[in-house]
Design a protein around this motif. Structure first.
Motif, mmCIF file in Angstrom:
data_model
loop_
_atom_site.group_PDB
_atom_site.id
_atom_site.type_symbol
_atom_site.label_atom_id
_atom_site.label_comp_id
_atom_site.label_asym_id
_atom_site.label_seq_id
_atom_site.Cartn_x
_atom_site.Cartn_y
_atom_site.Cartn_z
ATOM 1 N N ALA A 1 3.646 8.166 -4.903
ATOM 2 C CA ALA A 1 2.196 8.266 -5.112
ATOM 3 C C ALA A 1 1.428 7.748 -3.899
ATOM 4 O O ALA A 1 0.399 8.318 -3.513
ATOM 5 N N ALA A 2 1.937 6.681 -3.280
ATOM 6 C CA ALA A 2 1.231 6.087 -2.132
ATOM 7 C C ALA A 2 1.145 7.073 -0.966
ATOM 8 O O ALA A 2 0.096 7.218 -0.340
ATOM 9 N N VAL A 3 2.262 7.759 -0.696
ATOM 10 C CA VAL A 3 2.290 8.723 0.414
ATOM 11 C C VAL A 3 1.383 9.910 0.088
ATOM 12 O O VAL A 3 0.640 10.393 0.954
ATOM 13 N N ARG A 4 1.431 10.378 -1.150
ATOM 14 C CA ARG A 4 0.568 11.509 -1.521
ATOM 15 C C ARG A 4 -0.898 11.171 -1.260
ATOM 16 O O ARG A 4 -1.625 11.948 -0.630
ATOM 17 N N PHE B 1 12.550 6.318 6.767
ATOM 18 C CA PHE B 1 11.149 5.931 6.605
ATOM 19 C C PHE B 1 10.877 4.542 7.150
ATOM 20 O O PHE B 1 11.791 3.699 7.235
ATOM 21 N N LEU B 2 9.631 4.345 7.487
ATOM 22 C CA LEU B 2 9.158 3.033 7.882
ATOM 23 C C LEU B 2 7.749 2.899 7.312
ATOM 24 O O LEU B 2 6.883 3.755 7.578
ATOM 25 N N PHE B 3 7.571 1.840 6.519
ATOM 26 C CA PHE B 3 6.258 1.610 5.908
ATOM 27 C C PHE B 3 5.622 0.365 6.498
ATOM 28 O O PHE B 3 6.319 -0.599 6.838
ATOM 29 N N ALA B 4 4.297 0.402 6.620
ATOM 30 C CA ALA B 4 3.521 -0.799 6.976
ATOM 31 C C ALA B 4 2.822 -1.248 5.701
ATOM 32 O O ALA B 4 1.928 -0.561 5.199
ATOM 33 N N ALA C 1 -2.003 -10.462 -1.319
ATOM 34 C CA ALA C 1 -2.533 -11.730 -1.841
ATOM 35 C C ALA C 1 -1.589 -12.186 -2.953
ATOM 36 O O ALA C 1 -0.898 -11.363 -3.567
ATOM 37 N N GLU C 2 -1.563 -13.463 -3.224
ATOM 38 C CA GLU C 2 -0.613 -13.988 -4.205
ATOM 39 C C GLU C 2 -0.761 -13.259 -5.550
ATOM 40 O O GLU C 2 -1.886 -13.071 -6.025
ATOM 41 N N ARG D 1 -0.233 -3.249 -0.463
ATOM 42 C CA ARG D 1 -0.652 -1.857 -0.377
ATOM 43 C C ARG D 1 -0.033 -1.210 0.880
ATOM 44 O O ARG D 1 0.101 -1.862 1.908
ATOM 45 N N VAL D 2 0.325 0.073 0.777
ATOM 46 C CA VAL D 2 0.885 0.792 1.932
ATOM 47 C C VAL D 2 -0.274 1.196 2.861
ATOM 48 O O VAL D 2 -1.163 1.940 2.460
#
Lengths: 181, 181
Positions: B22-25, B60-63, B68-69, B74-75
């Motif tokens: 979902a994040a990539v989409r 893949f490589l994600f940043a 936050a605690e 988030r990608v």
């Protein structure tokens, strides 16, 4: 004195059969032009078509020998092509190969002509074909150059050191136009 | 007066998670640079990796934003790359994208640098990245040109009329050599 062979009779077939998996593996392997990884990919595309049918991105055209009565027609050559994803009207000629025992009879030329006609009917404008820059592939490059393909780009060392990728392109006549034969 | 934003903190992650689908989409869609067919392909590669794991051709490589605690990170951006089948040491940078809200902070540049380092460690010699010749993609082309990529080939009208394909290439330093930073 060289043996004069009677030209073989063959018919075109668009549908893929289960027996094509083995036929394509043998035919592509026996040309001697492709690595085992490349042979595997050729076979994978046949399997993709068999599994997904019309939903597959890969279209095929086979040249089948006219069978003697009571025998199955042998596959003399084939072409595999499809629209390149995320393009409008750009087709890749993924594979074209003729059985080594039947080369020099125009089977490859006729397969290419028929494949281009099918691409044109589907709305394709460009046909791309990739091959190696190595000296062993001079006859492959000549095959395309004689049939209206231009070397649109060359990426040196693409396949490996000293083994560049040449991308040939042919611009097809628009629907309603007729190509010179 | 423009708002001065604190640079965001992030960490790199190589493993693909289910939530990345979902994040990539969302991330790729929101850049506004890709058609829905292209977004689907970006997502398919994530799914391929999740299904096949190490047997997938896609790395893949994600940043990830430093969370936050008590919250999930988030990608902020990602890169997808892999060795091009039937080549020795030629890698394709299939995707690189940064969340539109976090562009201009060097995330893409750092993702590219890290992806190149991983490719080099795997024995890659060349990195290829394809983009469009259209004016809308000038910033993408500039991104590659500033980082040692050359436009190795251009195929006019490849994606569609007036929309050519530019293939960028970077030759990586051999193992044991060090790149100038």
């Amino acid at each position: 004195m060289p043996t004069i062979t009677e030209p073989v009779s063959f018919t075109f077939r668009d549908e893929v059969r289960q027996s094509d998996v083995a036929a394509v593996r043998q035919l592509v392997h026996e040309t001697g032009f492709f690595s085992s990884a490349e042979v595997d990919i050729a076979v994978e595309l046949v399997v993709d078509r068999l599994e997904k049918q019309a939903a597959s991105d890969y279209h095929f055209l086979f040249a089948d020998q006219q069978p003697a009565e009571g025998t199955a027609g042998r596959v003399l050559g084939y072409a595999c092509f499809g629209e390149i994803p995320c393009t409008v009207g750009s087709y890749d000629l993924y594979w074209i190969a003729t059985d080594v025992q039947f080369q020099g009879q125009g089977i490859g030329r006729k397969l290419l002509q028929q494949a281009e006609e099918r691409i044109r009917q589907r709305g394709g404008r460009h046909v791309y074909a990739e091959t190696s820059s190595r000296v062993q592939y001079a006859s492959t490059r000549r095959f395309y150059e004689l049939r209206g393909y231009d070397a649109a780009s060359t990426l040196e060392d693409f396949y490996g050191p000293g083994d560049g990728k040449v991308t040939y392109r042919k611009i097809l006549p628009a629907p309603g136009q007729f190509a010179l034969r």
